[in-house]
Scaffold this motif. Structure first.
Motif, mmCIF file in Angstrom:
data_model
loop_
_atom_site.group_PDB
_atom_site.id
_atom_site.type_symbol
_atom_site.label_atom_id
_atom_site.label_comp_id
_atom_site.label_asym_id
_atom_site.label_seq_id
_atom_site.Cartn_x
_atom_site.Cartn_y
_atom_site.Cartn_z
ATOM 1 N N LEU A 1 58.318 -6.941 -8.544
ATOM 2 C CA LEU A 1 59.511 -6.354 -7.931
ATOM 3 C C LEU A 1 59.658 -6.789 -6.476
ATOM 4 O O LEU A 1 60.763 -7.097 -6.027
ATOM 5 C CB LEU A 1 59.422 -4.828 -7.968
ATOM 6 N N ASP A 2 58.548 -6.797 -5.741
ATOM 7 C CA ASP A 2 58.599 -7.258 -4.350
ATOM 8 C C ASP A 2 59.131 -8.689 -4.287
ATOM 9 O O ASP A 2 59.995 -9.016 -3.471
ATOM 10 C CB ASP A 2 57.198 -7.235 -3.717
ATOM 11 N N GLY B 1 62.770 -8.863 -5.030
ATOM 12 C CA GLY B 1 63.540 -8.407 -3.868
ATOM 13 C C GLY B 1 63.656 -9.495 -2.814
ATOM 14 O O GLY B 1 64.716 -9.703 -2.218
ATOM 15 N N GLN B 2 62.558 -10.219 -2.598
ATOM 16 C CA GLN B 2 62.594 -11.328 -1.636
ATOM 17 C C GLN B 2 63.551 -12.411 -2.121
ATOM 18 O O GLN B 2 64.353 -12.946 -1.349
ATOM 19 C CB GLN B 2 61.191 -11.922 -1.446
ATOM 20 N N GLU C 1 54.890 -6.735 2.691
ATOM 21 C CA GLU C 1 54.586 -6.678 1.260
ATOM 22 C C GLU C 1 53.559 -7.746 0.886
ATOM 23 O O GLU C 1 52.639 -7.489 0.108
ATOM 24 C CB GLU C 1 55.883 -6.868 0.455
ATOM 25 N N THR D 1 59.918 -11.206 8.330
ATOM 26 C CA THR D 1 59.256 -10.044 8.943
ATOM 27 C C THR D 1 59.174 -8.898 7.953
ATOM 28 O O THR D 1 58.142 -8.240 7.798
ATOM 29 C CB THR D 1 60.049 -9.588 10.195
ATOM 30 N N LYS D 2 60.294 -8.670 7.275
ATOM 31 C CA LYS D 2 60.367 -7.597 6.292
ATOM 32 C C LYS D 2 59.402 -7.862 5.127
ATOM 33 O O LYS D 2 58.694 -6.962 4.669
ATOM 34 C CB LYS D 2 61.818 -7.524 5.783
ATOM 35 N N SER D 3 59.391 -9.104 4.634
ATOM 36 C CA SER D 3 58.611 -9.439 3.446
ATOM 37 C C SER D 3 57.113 -9.520 3.720
ATOM 38 O O SER D 3 56.294 -9.276 2.837
ATOM 39 C CB SER D 3 59.074 -10.787 2.878
ATOM 40 N N ASN E 1 54.603 -4.167 -9.747
ATOM 41 C CA ASN E 1 55.055 -3.869 -8.382
ATOM 42 C C ASN E 1 55.211 -5.146 -7.572
ATOM 43 O O ASN E 1 56.180 -5.315 -6.825
ATOM 44 C CB ASN E 1 54.029 -2.974 -7.671
ATOM 45 N N ILE E 2 54.250 -6.043 -7.732
ATOM 46 C CA ILE E 2 54.314 -7.320 -7.012
ATOM 47 C C ILE E 2 55.520 -8.127 -7.498
ATOM 48 O O ILE E 2 56.233 -8.744 -6.704
ATOM 49 C CB ILE E 2 52.990 -8.101 -7.178
ATOM 50 N N ALA F 1 64.254 -12.353 10.008
ATOM 51 C CA ALA F 1 64.308 -10.947 9.576
ATOM 52 C C ALA F 1 63.748 -10.787 8.160
ATOM 53 O O ALA F 1 62.999 -9.851 7.874
ATOM 54 C CB ALA F 1 65.745 -10.433 9.638
ATOM 55 N N ILE F 2 64.110 -11.707 7.267
ATOM 56 C CA ILE F 2 63.605 -11.626 5.887
ATOM 57 C C ILE F 2 62.081 -11.798 5.881
ATOM 58 O O ILE F 2 61.354 -11.071 5.198
ATOM 59 C CB ILE F 2 64.262 -12.700 4.973
ATOM 60 N N ARG G 1 66.137 -12.123 -3.962
ATOM 61 C CA ARG G 1 67.530 -11.694 -3.786
ATOM 62 C C ARG G 1 68.000 -11.941 -2.352
ATOM 63 O O ARG G 1 69.109 -12.410 -2.125
ATOM 64 C CB ARG G 1 67.678 -10.209 -4.125
ATOM 65 N N LEU G 2 67.143 -11.619 -1.383
ATOM 66 C CA LEU G 2 67.537 -11.815 0.022
ATOM 67 C C LEU G 2 67.777 -13.289 0.329
ATOM 68 O O LEU G 2 68.736 -13.653 1.009
ATOM 69 C CB LEU G 2 66.456 -11.253 0.952
#
Ligand SMILES: [Zn+2]
Lengths: 268, 164
Positions: free
Chosen positions: A44-45, A48-49, A150, A145-147, A41-42, A142-143, A51-52
């Protein structure tokens, strides 16, 4: 490419991609099912980061190429000509172009070492993203804050494991001490600004002080000691941020990039 | 191509409300708060704005595809799906209807607001027998958005949709 912001985005993207890849090597090999799932899971997080950060870097690279009048990007956004995208940045750069932290590329040994690597990095990332969420570049803010939401999970999970293993059996403690000795020399690089980081309004001293305080608290609870009493005497390895890596990165990229190198532009 | 004059924002929302999450198929993207907006452009094209739950959530690509398919079935072809990061998604955006459907499906819905910092969350209610005698097994469940709990009364393990 001399744009500091682009280099910095690539540094953040590369670090999260490479650490994600290292953690993903545990998939199916974790000590128990729940922890195997936690680590993937980590992964994947982090992916995802990555990729952004790659997507934003690609956008800026394409814009700057266009402004410089270098061959107009293709309107379809396909992988042709000079247009870059998240995939070309991840799959078609060489190790000298990767800017990830050396810590991220260190090979997996035992579970304790993997946990420690994650904790040392997540603790840093949490403090960094707390700063970046107020960054004057809105997209980076924004990235971050979102990340950060997680990352808070990652810090909690990995620090609990550091404490459990450090303050566990004689065997687990011995392994954690060994892991600290192996990894500590790669932690200094996090707080030493590369040229491209000098004017991005990041307060590395503040992050360093807070990180040291947090790590000391967790280590104290885990009954672990830093190398040489405080860790200050250890020679810190650097180079990852500017493309000089340990021998391990090349092997990761050989694995990670094989498909795109062998079958260019293949998709699924 | 349909006559774009007949397309309204309400119609588009009606279509989009049928798109479900591939990992929790009882929830629509509207229930989850993933669907942020839809805009009908002058040239007849449609732009749909969605926000990712977790950054690495593998369902997002599939959701974007399902949005295109749902709209295409109604003859809408010029579609753009845009992912927006800010403001960051939170479980506070999940509808009450969504929480009810989750529980019915066997997943305990988030019980606190996203600012709730206590972890593990206390008194998570078992979706099977409504007991509050439950305990955390793992913070990371079958997907990033869920944690694994077990009920001390009915003994069933269950997923809990974490406050995020
Ligand atoms: Zn129960």
């Amino acid at each position: 490419m001399n744009n500091p912001l682009i280099n910095y985005l690539l540094h953040l993207a590369d670090t999260t991609l490479i650490l994600s890849h290292r953690n993903s090597e545990w998939c199916g090999h974790g000590p128990i099912l729940e922890q195997d799932i936690a680590l993937t899971n980590i992964s994947l997080d982090l992916l995802g980061q990555a990729r952004l950060f790659y997507q934003y870097a690609a956008q800026l690279i394409n814009e700057s190429k266009k402004a410089e009048g270098v061959k107009a990007p293709s309107p379809q956004g396909e992988r042709v000509g000079d247009e870059v995208n998240e995939d070309t940045l991840a799959y078609l750069r060489t190790e000298r172009q990767f800017k990830n932290l050396l810590l991220a590329e260190q090979p997996n040994s035992d579970w304790g070492q993997t946990i420690l690597r994650q904790y040392l990095y997540s603790q840093f990332q949490q403090l960094l993203f707390q700063q970046l969420q107020h960054h004057n570049d809105e997209h980076i803010a924004a990235i971050a804050t979102k990340s950060l939401k997680e990352t808070n999970y990652h810090v909690r999970w990995s620090s609990e494991w550091v404490i459990r293993l450090g303050d566990g059996t004689a065997e687990s403690k011995q392994r954690m001490l060994h892991a600290i000795n192996e990894l500590w020399c790669y932690t200094g690089e996090m707080f030493i600004a590369a040229d491209y980081e000098l004017h991005l309004n990041i307060d590395f001293n503040d992050i360093n002080n807070r990180w040291t305080e947090k790590v000391n608290t967790v280590f104290a609870e885990a009954a672990l000691i830093l190398p040489s009493g405080g860790g200050g005497a250890v020679f810190m390895q650097t180079g990852g941020k500017t493309g000089t890596h340990t021998e391990h990165l090349g092997y990761i990229l050989a694995d990670l990039q094989y498909l795109q190198r062998a079958y260019p532009n293949s998709q699924w | 191509m349909v006559n774009t004059a007949n397309i309204s924002k309400e119609l588009l929302l009606g279509i989009l409300e049928t798109v479900t999450d591939p990992e929790v198929p009882v929830l629509t993207i509207n229930d989850l708060g993933i669907l942020r907006d839809v805009q009908l452009k002058d040239d007849g094209s449609v732009e749909v704005f969605i926000t990712p739950t977790y950054n690495g959530c593998p369902a997002m690509d599939m959701i974007a595809t399902n949005i295109r398919l749902a709209l295409a079935e109604h003859g809408i072809q010029n579609i753009k799906v845009t992912s927006v990061l800010s403001p960051a998604w939170t479980t506070d955006w999940m509808s009450e209807e969504g929480k009810r459907k989750l529980k019915e499906y066997g997943i305990a819905p988030p019980q606190y607001s996203s600012g709730h910092s206590r972890w593990p969350n206390d008194n998570v209610t078992c979706p099977h027998c409504n007991s509050q005698h439950t305990n955390l097994i793992s913070e990371f469940g079958s997907t990033a958005c869920k944690a694994l709990y077990q009920c001390n009364d009915c003994q069933e393990p269950f997923d809990y949709f974490k406050c995020h």
